[in-house]
Design a protein around this motif. Structure first.
Motif, short mmCIF file in Angstrom:
data_model
loop_
_atom_site.label_atom_id
_atom_site.label_comp_id
_atom_site.label_asym_id
_atom_site.label_seq_id
_atom_site.Cartn_x
_atom_site.Cartn_y
_atom_site.Cartn_z
N VAL A 1 0.84 -1.19 0.00
CA VAL A 1 0.00 0.00 0.00
C VAL A 1 0.88 1.24 0.00
CG1 VAL A 1 -1.89 -1.21 1.13
CG2 VAL A 1 -0.24 0.03 2.53
N HIS A 2 0.28 2.35 -0.39
CA HIS A 2 1.04 3.58 -0.64
C HIS A 2 0.49 4.72 0.21
CE1 HIS A 2 2.76 1.64 -4.23
NE2 HIS A 2 1.55 1.16 -4.39
N GLU A 3 1.39 5.60 0.61
CA GLU A 3 0.97 6.79 1.34
C GLU A 3 0.23 7.72 0.38
OE1 GLU A 3 2.88 10.27 4.23
OE2 GLU A 3 4.12 8.62 3.49
N LEU A 4 -0.99 8.08 0.73
CA LEU A 4 -1.80 8.94 -0.13
C LEU A 4 -2.75 9.73 0.75
CD1 LEU A 4 -2.30 9.62 -3.16
CD2 LEU A 4 -4.19 7.98 -3.08
N PRO A 5 -2.32 10.88 1.25
CA PRO A 5 -3.18 11.66 2.15
C PRO A 5 -4.42 12.22 1.47
CG PRO A 5 -1.07 12.76 1.77
CD PRO A 5 -0.97 11.44 1.10
N GLY A 6 -4.37 12.40 0.15
CA GLY A 6 -5.52 12.94 -0.58
C GLY A 6 -5.21 13.04 -2.05
N VAL A 7 -6.22 13.38 -2.85
CA VAL A 7 -6.05 13.53 -4.29
C VAL A 7 -6.83 14.76 -4.74
CG1 VAL A 7 -5.83 11.04 -4.66
CG2 VAL A 7 -8.08 12.11 -4.88
N VAL A 8 -6.56 15.18 -5.96
CA VAL A 8 -7.43 16.15 -6.62
C VAL A 8 -8.25 15.33 -7.61
CG1 VAL A 8 -7.58 18.21 -8.06
CG2 VAL A 8 -5.75 18.00 -6.37
N GLY A 9 -9.55 15.27 -7.41
CA GLY A 9 -10.32 14.37 -8.25
C GLY A 9 -11.79 14.72 -8.30
N GLY A 10 -12.47 13.98 -9.17
CA GLY A 10 -13.90 14.18 -9.35
C GLY A 10 -14.28 14.17 -10.82
N MET A 11 -15.47 14.68 -11.10
CA MET A 11 -16.01 14.67 -12.45
C MET A 11 -15.95 16.06 -13.08
SD MET A 11 -19.94 13.94 -13.68
CE MET A 11 -20.00 12.32 -12.93
N LEU A 12 -15.49 16.08 -14.32
CA LEU A 12 -15.49 17.30 -15.13
C LEU A 12 -16.36 17.02 -16.35
CD1 LEU A 12 -14.28 20.17 -15.53
CD2 LEU A 12 -12.43 19.09 -16.82
N LEU A 13 -17.43 17.79 -16.52
CA LEU A 13 -18.36 17.58 -17.62
C LEU A 13 -18.15 18.69 -18.65
CD1 LEU A 13 -20.51 15.33 -17.89
CD2 LEU A 13 -22.23 17.04 -17.28
N LEU A 14 -17.74 18.28 -19.86
CA LEU A 14 -17.41 19.21 -20.93
C LEU A 14 -18.27 18.93 -22.16
CD1 LEU A 14 -13.51 18.95 -20.67
CD2 LEU A 14 -14.93 20.83 -19.82
N PRO A 15 -18.34 19.87 -23.10
CA PRO A 15 -19.06 19.60 -24.34
C PRO A 15 -18.42 18.44 -25.11
CG PRO A 15 -18.63 21.96 -24.09
CD PRO A 15 -17.84 21.25 -23.04
N ALA A 16 -19.20 17.78 -25.92
CA ALA A 16 -18.68 16.66 -26.72
C ALA A 16 -18.36 17.15 -28.12
CB ALA A 16 -19.70 15.53 -26.77
N THR A 17 -17.18 17.76 -28.25
CA THR A 17 -16.68 18.16 -29.56
C THR A 17 -15.37 17.44 -29.82
OG1 THR A 17 -15.32 20.01 -28.78
CG2 THR A 17 -17.67 20.46 -29.19
N ALA A 18 -14.99 17.38 -31.09
CA ALA A 18 -13.75 16.69 -31.43
C ALA A 18 -12.55 17.37 -30.78
CB ALA A 18 -13.58 16.64 -32.95
N ASP A 19 -12.56 18.70 -30.73
CA ASP A 19 -11.44 19.42 -30.12
C ASP A 19 -11.33 19.10 -28.63
OD1 ASP A 19 -10.62 20.61 -32.45
OD2 ASP A 19 -11.75 22.47 -32.11
N VAL A 20 -12.47 19.02 -27.96
CA VAL A 20 -12.45 18.75 -26.52
C VAL A 20 -12.00 17.32 -26.24
CG1 VAL A 20 -13.92 18.41 -24.49
CG2 VAL A 20 -14.14 20.49 -25.86
N VAL A 21 -12.61 16.34 -26.91
CA VAL A 21 -12.27 14.94 -26.64
C VAL A 21 -10.81 14.67 -26.97
CG1 VAL A 21 -12.74 12.54 -27.26
CG2 VAL A 21 -14.64 14.15 -26.96
N HIS A 22 -10.38 15.10 -28.16
CA HIS A 22 -8.99 14.87 -28.54
C HIS A 22 -8.05 15.65 -27.62
CE1 HIS A 22 -5.35 15.36 -31.22
NE2 HIS A 22 -5.51 14.05 -31.15
N GLY A 23 -8.45 16.84 -27.22
CA GLY A 23 -7.62 17.64 -26.32
C GLY A 23 -7.45 16.98 -24.96
N VAL A 24 -8.53 16.42 -24.41
CA VAL A 24 -8.43 15.75 -23.13
C VAL A 24 -7.48 14.55 -23.23
CG1 VAL A 24 -9.68 14.38 -21.41
CG2 VAL A 24 -10.70 16.48 -22.32
N LEU A 25 -7.65 13.75 -24.29
CA LEU A 25 -6.80 12.56 -24.45
C LEU A 25 -5.33 12.95 -24.62
CD1 LEU A 25 -9.03 10.40 -26.82
CD2 LEU A 25 -8.75 10.18 -24.34
N THR A 26 -5.08 14.00 -25.36
CA THR A 26 -3.70 14.45 -25.59
C THR A 26 -3.08 14.94 -24.28
OG1 THR A 26 -4.23 15.07 -27.87
CG2 THR A 26 -2.26 16.04 -26.88
N GLU A 27 -3.81 15.77 -23.54
CA GLU A 27 -3.29 16.29 -22.28
C GLU A 27 -3.08 15.17 -21.25
OE1 GLU A 27 -2.24 19.24 -21.63
OE2 GLU A 27 -2.96 20.33 -23.39
#
Length: 462
Positions: free
Chosen positions: A206-232
């Protein structure tokens, strides 16, 4: 196969301290119900043993009587393998002990626990091990199949943190296996599924993990957005793991009513590092478009698993057709085609889910475990939900067409996402020498294929 002998329910109840549930007993229907819908299997008996010795007794009973044996950890099998139809259902839900060694950074956890159970217990000590993305999944199934989730790029698959396991084999033995004891069996249960025995507990790093930055981000479904998320995401530090879903927006309270049912990009993010660094890494993803909803914030790691127990969740049993595979490239032109197919799909609810891999997953040799897809860039699932059984053929054709469009870089499959997809897909999950090695382990530890209600590896011949 010989005709099964008769089971004595009274004898089982006298021999076991755990629960024995017969078809006429109250609670039988609830006990045989799976997370996914579309199954109506009726086991001859449901047994919930209290310890490994009782598990061994049930395994021996199934072997000696000829009754089919199913093993249930969390009941999330998409193929319904958790519940035998007419046989013995071995339900591990009473095996719930966990022993955490904070100083050694290890934990023994029994396989009746869920991913959420273990995650919550570890978080009390600021510790974590990576499982998947759903808290109600049993740790037995997700671990033996691999374990791809929110910490995979940082710490690897779940199996990469398995140090040892207690396994009940087909001959009724209770073995403790690790790199030095029964090493081939230890190799096989890390990715080879439930083919080789019933794992009753795992020892995790097991690993030390006091917390994370996480959750859901809801964005428009455009090619620029989807490809941009995957690239980043692919270029981000290992601390960031994401799951991207392109799907109709669900009617959640934080989603504007006018967006309900329209295609959106639902990104589930988890940055396993300091909050300040996480906000910097996530900034380019947030900047791709004005969010429809932004629920990403510094949280305790267990909050990555939404509350699913009780209420309507117990009545939610989705039925869908799906295909899992890998892709090595997802360029913008491909993303445009995915969006077009989703926009014109026949099903009201459909999804293309994409998980960027790499990071710590790819730094483990392909032959170190039975998961042999370490260098693949993206894991993809295409799914279409059924309105009625009559829509199955139409939805299957759509899923097959879209999967054929996206898949590239060679065949492959993640065993935990496979349904009842046939032997060819099993071979895609376990390619080449991985398959050969698994069949030899199967021949040694389960030559009669007692453990066959799974993504099945048959024993080698000869």
């Amino acid at each position: 196969m010989s005709t099964p002998s008769t089971l004595s329910i009274d004898r089982l109840r006298s021999d076991l301290t755990g629960d024995v549930i017969a078809p006429d007993d109250p609670g039988y229907d609830a006990a045989r119900t799976l997370f996914y819908g579309g199954f109506d299997n009726r086991p001859a008996v449901i047994v919930r043993p209290c310890n490994a010795a009782e598990v061994a007794a049930i395994v021996t009973l199934a072997r000696d009587t000829g009754f089919e044996l199913s093993v249930r950890s969390g009941g999330h099998s998409t193929a319904g393998h958790s519940v035998s139809d007419g046989g013995i259902m071995l339900d591990l839900s009473r095996l719930r002990a966990i022993e955490i060694d904070v100083d050694e950074r290890t934990a023994w956890a029994q396989t009746g626990l869920t991913a959420g159970d273990v995650t919550t217990a570890l978080a009390e000590h600021g510790l974590a091990v990576g499982f998947g993305d759903t808290g109600t999944v049993g740790i037995g199934g997700i671990t033996t199949g691999g374990g791809v989730g929110y910490l995979s790029r940082k710490y690897g698959l779940t199996i990469d943190d398995v140090l040892a396991a207690e396994v009940v084999t087909a001959d009724g033995q209770v073995l403790v296996v690790d790199a030095d004891n029964h090493p081939e069996l230890f190799w096989a249960i890390r990715g080879g599924g439930g083919n080789f025995g019933v794992v009753t507990r795992f020892r995790y790093r097991v690993h030390e993990l006091p917390g994370v930055v996480g959750g859901m981000l809801l964005l428009p479904a455009t090619a620029d957005v989807v490809h941009g998320v995957l690239t980043e995401a692919a270029a981000a530090p290992d601390e960031l793991s994401i799951i991207l879903n392109v799907m109709p927006a669900p009617p959640m309270p934080f989603v504007p009513p006018e967006v309900h049912g329209t295609l959106v990009t639902m990104v589930l993010l988890c940055y396993a590092g300091p909050a300040e660094d996480g906000e910097k890494v996530l900034a380019p993803i947030r900047a791709l478009a004005t969010p429809i909803a932004d629920l990403v914030r510094p949280i305790a790691y267990p909050e990555m698993y939404p509350q699913e127990d009780g209420g309507d969740a117990e009545e939610y049993h989705p039925t869908a057709v799906a295909r899992t595979f890998f892709a090595d490239q997802l360029d913008r032109a491909m993303v445009e085609q995915i969006l077009e197919r989703l926009a014109t799909a026949p099903a009201p609810m459909r999804v293309a889910q994409i998980r960027p891999l790499g990071g710590a997953i790819a730094r483990v040799p392909d032959d170190a475990t039975a998961y042999a897809h370490r260098q693949r860039a993206f894991m993809v699932i295409v799914a279409s939900f059924l309105d009625t059984p009559e829509t199955r053929a139409e939805r299957e054709a759509w899923v097959a067409e879209v999967a054929g469009l996206i898949q590239n870089g060679g065949p492959g499959a993640y065993v935990n996402f496979l349904g009842d997809d046939g032997p060819q897909r099993v071979r895609e999950a376990y390619p080449g020498v991985t398959w050969d090695r698994l069949t030899e382990v199967k021949r040694r530890y389960d030559p009669g294929n007692l453990f066959r209600l799974n993504v099945n590896v048959e024993p080698a011949q000869g």
